[in-house]
Design a protein around this motif. Sequence first.
Motif, PDB file in Angstrom:
ATOM      1  N   LYS A  54       0.911  -1.120   0.108  1.00  0.00           N
ATOM      2  CA  LYS A  54      -0.177  -0.030  -0.098  1.00  0.00           C
ATOM      3  C   LYS A  54       0.886   1.255  -0.001  1.00  0.00           C
ATOM      4  N   SER A  55       2.055   1.337   0.699  1.00  0.00           N
ATOM      5  CA  SER A  55       2.741   2.404   0.880  1.00  0.00           C
ATOM      6  C   SER A  55       3.471   2.567  -0.550  1.00  0.00           C
ATOM      7  N   LEU A  56       3.906   1.614  -1.132  1.00  0.00           N
ATOM      8  CA  LEU A  56       4.546   1.912  -2.552  1.00  0.00           C
ATOM      9  C   LEU A  56       3.658   2.006  -3.713  1.00  0.00           C
ATOM     10  N   LYS A  57       2.320   1.692  -3.618  1.00  0.00           N
ATOM     11  CA  LYS A  57       1.535   2.090  -4.511  1.00  0.00           C
ATOM     12  C   LYS A  57       0.873   3.324  -4.368  1.00  0.00           C
ATOM     13  N   GLU A  58       0.565   3.820  -3.009  1.00  0.00           N
ATOM     14  CA  GLU A  58      -0.019   5.152  -2.688  1.00  0.00           C
ATOM     15  C   GLU A  58       0.694   6.173  -2.163  1.00  0.00           C
ATOM     16  N   ALA A  59       1.957   5.714  -1.980  1.00  0.00           N
ATOM     17  CA  ALA A  59       2.901   6.951  -1.350  1.00  0.00           C
ATOM     18  C   ALA A  59       2.425   7.268  -0.146  1.00  0.00           C
ATOM     19  N   ILE A  60       1.921   6.374   0.827  1.00  0.00           N
ATOM     20  CA  ILE A  60       1.348   6.883   2.221  1.00  0.00           C
ATOM     21  C   ILE A  60       2.428   7.109   3.044  1.00  0.00           C
ATOM     22  N   GLY A  61       2.441   7.726   4.119  1.00  0.00           N
ATOM     23  CA  GLY A  61       3.488   8.107   5.066  1.00  0.00           C
ATOM     24  C   GLY A  61       3.413   6.959   5.935  1.00  0.00           C
ATOM     25  N   LEU A  62       4.504   7.351   6.938  1.00  0.00           N
ATOM     26  CA  LEU A  62       4.724   6.160   8.023  1.00  0.00           C
ATOM     27  C   LEU A  62       3.779   6.179   8.872  1.00  0.00           C
ATOM     28  N   LYS A  63       3.057   6.893   9.317  1.00  0.00           N
ATOM     29  CA  LYS A  63       1.807   6.803  10.426  1.00  0.00           C
ATOM     30  C   LYS A  63       0.902   5.909   9.647  1.00  0.00           C
ATOM     31  N   ARG A  64       0.084   6.310   8.728  1.00  0.00           N
ATOM     32  CA  ARG A  64      -0.629   5.649   7.795  1.00  0.00           C
ATOM     33  C   ARG A  64      -0.116   4.080   7.519  1.00  0.00           C
ATOM     34  N   ARG A  65       1.131   3.886   7.313  1.00  0.00           N
ATOM     35  CA  ARG A  65       1.625   2.639   7.160  1.00  0.00           C
ATOM     36  C   ARG A  65       1.559   1.648   8.295  1.00  0.00           C
ATOM     37  N   VAL A  66       2.010   2.379   9.463  1.00  0.00           N
ATOM     38  CA  VAL A  66       1.964   1.417  10.537  1.00  0.00           C
ATOM     39  C   VAL A  66       0.435   1.240  11.168  1.00  0.00           C
ATOM     40  N   ASP A  67      -0.353   2.238  11.077  1.00  0.00           N
ATOM     41  CA  ASP A  67      -1.870   1.987  11.083  1.00  0.00           C
ATOM     42  C   ASP A  67      -2.380   0.944  10.541  1.00  0.00           C
ATOM     43  N   PHE A  68      -1.945   1.157   9.036  1.00  0.00           N
ATOM     44  CA  PHE A  68      -2.591  -0.045   8.359  1.00  0.00           C
ATOM     45  C   PHE A  68      -1.932  -1.599   8.521  1.00  0.00           C
ATOM     46  N   PHE A  69      -0.919  -1.678   8.799  1.00  0.00           N
ATOM     47  CA  PHE A  69      -0.253  -2.857   9.423  1.00  0.00           C
ATOM     48  C   PHE A  69      -1.038  -3.419  10.765  1.00  0.00           C
ATOM     49  N   LYS A  70      -1.328  -2.407  11.674  1.00  0.00           N
ATOM     50  CA  LYS A  70      -1.893  -2.891  12.665  1.00  0.00           C
ATOM     51  C   LYS A  70      -3.275  -3.262  12.624  1.00  0.00           C
ATOM     52  N   ARG A  71      -4.037  -2.790  11.804  1.00  0.00           N
ATOM     53  CA  ARG A  71      -5.478  -2.959  11.473  1.00  0.00           C
ATOM     54  C   ARG A  71      -5.505  -4.302  10.906  1.00  0.00           C
ATOM     55  N   THR A  72      -4.638  -4.403   9.815  1.00  0.00           N
ATOM     56  CA  THR A  72      -4.684  -5.833   9.107  1.00  0.00           C
ATOM     57  C   THR A  72      -4.177  -6.904   9.979  1.00  0.00           C
ATOM     58  N   PHE A  73      -3.200  -6.767  10.481  1.00  0.00           N
ATOM     59  CA  PHE A  73      -2.391  -7.824  11.587  1.00  0.00           C
ATOM     60  C   PHE A  73      -3.547  -8.215  12.522  1.00  0.00           C
ATOM     61  N   THR A  74      -4.143  -7.300  13.266  1.00  0.00           N
ATOM     62  CA  THR A  74      -5.198  -7.245  14.060  1.00  0.00           C
ATOM     63  C   THR A  74      -6.373  -7.885  13.887  1.00  0.00           C
ATOM     64  N   LYS A  75      -7.243  -7.709  12.663  1.00  0.00           N
ATOM     65  CA  LYS A  75      -8.041  -8.420  11.957  1.00  0.00           C
ATOM     66  C   LYS A  75      -7.883  -9.745  12.129  1.00  0.00           C
ATOM     67  N   ASP A  76      -7.021 -10.069  11.191  1.00  0.00           N
ATOM     68  CA  ASP A  76      -6.681 -11.312  10.849  1.00  0.00           C
ATOM     69  C   ASP A  76      -6.281 -12.267  12.434  1.00  0.00           C
ATOM     70  N   MET A  77      -5.795 -11.837  13.146  1.00  0.00           N
ATOM     71  CA  MET A  77      -5.648 -12.293  14.473  1.00  0.00           C
ATOM     72  C   MET A  77      -6.928 -12.698  15.107  1.00  0.00           C
ATOM     73  N   LEU A  78      -7.697 -11.700  15.160  1.00  0.00           N
ATOM     74  CA  LEU A  78      -9.150 -11.812  15.743  1.00  0.00           C
ATOM     75  C   LEU A  78      -9.899 -12.683  15.036  1.00  0.00           C
ATOM     76  N   ASP A  79      -9.780 -12.867  13.716  1.00  0.00           N
ATOM     77  CA  ASP A  79     -10.608 -13.588  13.200  1.00  0.00           C
ATOM     78  C   ASP A  79     -10.088 -15.219  13.187  1.00  0.00           C
ATOM     79  N   HIS A  80      -8.904 -15.404  13.394  1.00  0.00           N
ATOM     80  CA  HIS A  80      -8.550 -16.610  13.190  1.00  0.00           C
ATOM     81  C   HIS A  80      -7.794 -17.438  14.626  1.00  0.00           C
TER      82      HIS A  80
END
Length: 253
Positions: free
Chosen positions: A64-90
């Motif tokens: 996402k960072s490379l495609k959309e050139a998002i900054g560090l804060k959004r990069r970290v937030d996106f990682f946290k959301r993605t990882f947390t969702k997968d962990m909660l789901d499984h």
Amino acid sequence: MDKDLNYTVLNNKYDNKIHISFSEFNLFNQCGHRHLVEKHLKLTEQVMTVHLFFGNAMHAALEKSLKEAIGLKRRVDFFKRTFTKDMLDHMKDEPGFQQELKDFLKQGEDLLNILSVEDIFKKYKIVSVEEPLFEHVYGEFYFKGFIDLVVQDRETGRYVIIDWKTSGQKWNIKKKMTDEAFLAQMRFYKYFWARKNEVPLDDIGCQYIVLNRLKNKKKPESGVGEVQYVDVDSTKDEIYESIDDYRYIRVFL
């Protein structure tokens, strides 16, 4: 588009073709019986682990960072959301879930703070992110895969194929460089990407960027690991030898 969806689209497009990914090639070389059970008889399912979800979330955040050139804060937030969702789901019913979630979130954030995506933009032009490969090998056989990142050096014009890897701790590079199966992955990517895009092999470099969660897995309290940049240089003869090995397994499929 995430990698699972990319694979689905690619499989649907070429569903009448026999395709072999690097992971399938590697599994066959490790154990022909496992290859039969997992890939052909489909008697096993992928095991869900925290390491799988961590790797997926890191890849997704970097993509996402490379495609959309998002900054560090959004990069970290996106990682946290993605990882947390997968962990909660499984994984939420697994022992030690809360502590494991907390630890891996912290390690992922630390790594993203160390790895500068912005430096990649400064040094390179982005050629492609998650580029699909479906290239003819022999007869009805095709190579299937996705390359995490392809860049072009702004000064030299040289292309670099990059593959993200997550690891528990620092790689033993000397050992890796004697592992033919390990080396084959980049050789396949380089060969088939060069052919697809009509670029000479000599104009392409290959690099693993390894995101190590810990300095020492046996001593987690030692803190976050480091980012390793591992160049894989193969001669044309070595590349062709790996391709010959790849063609060979079609006899058994």
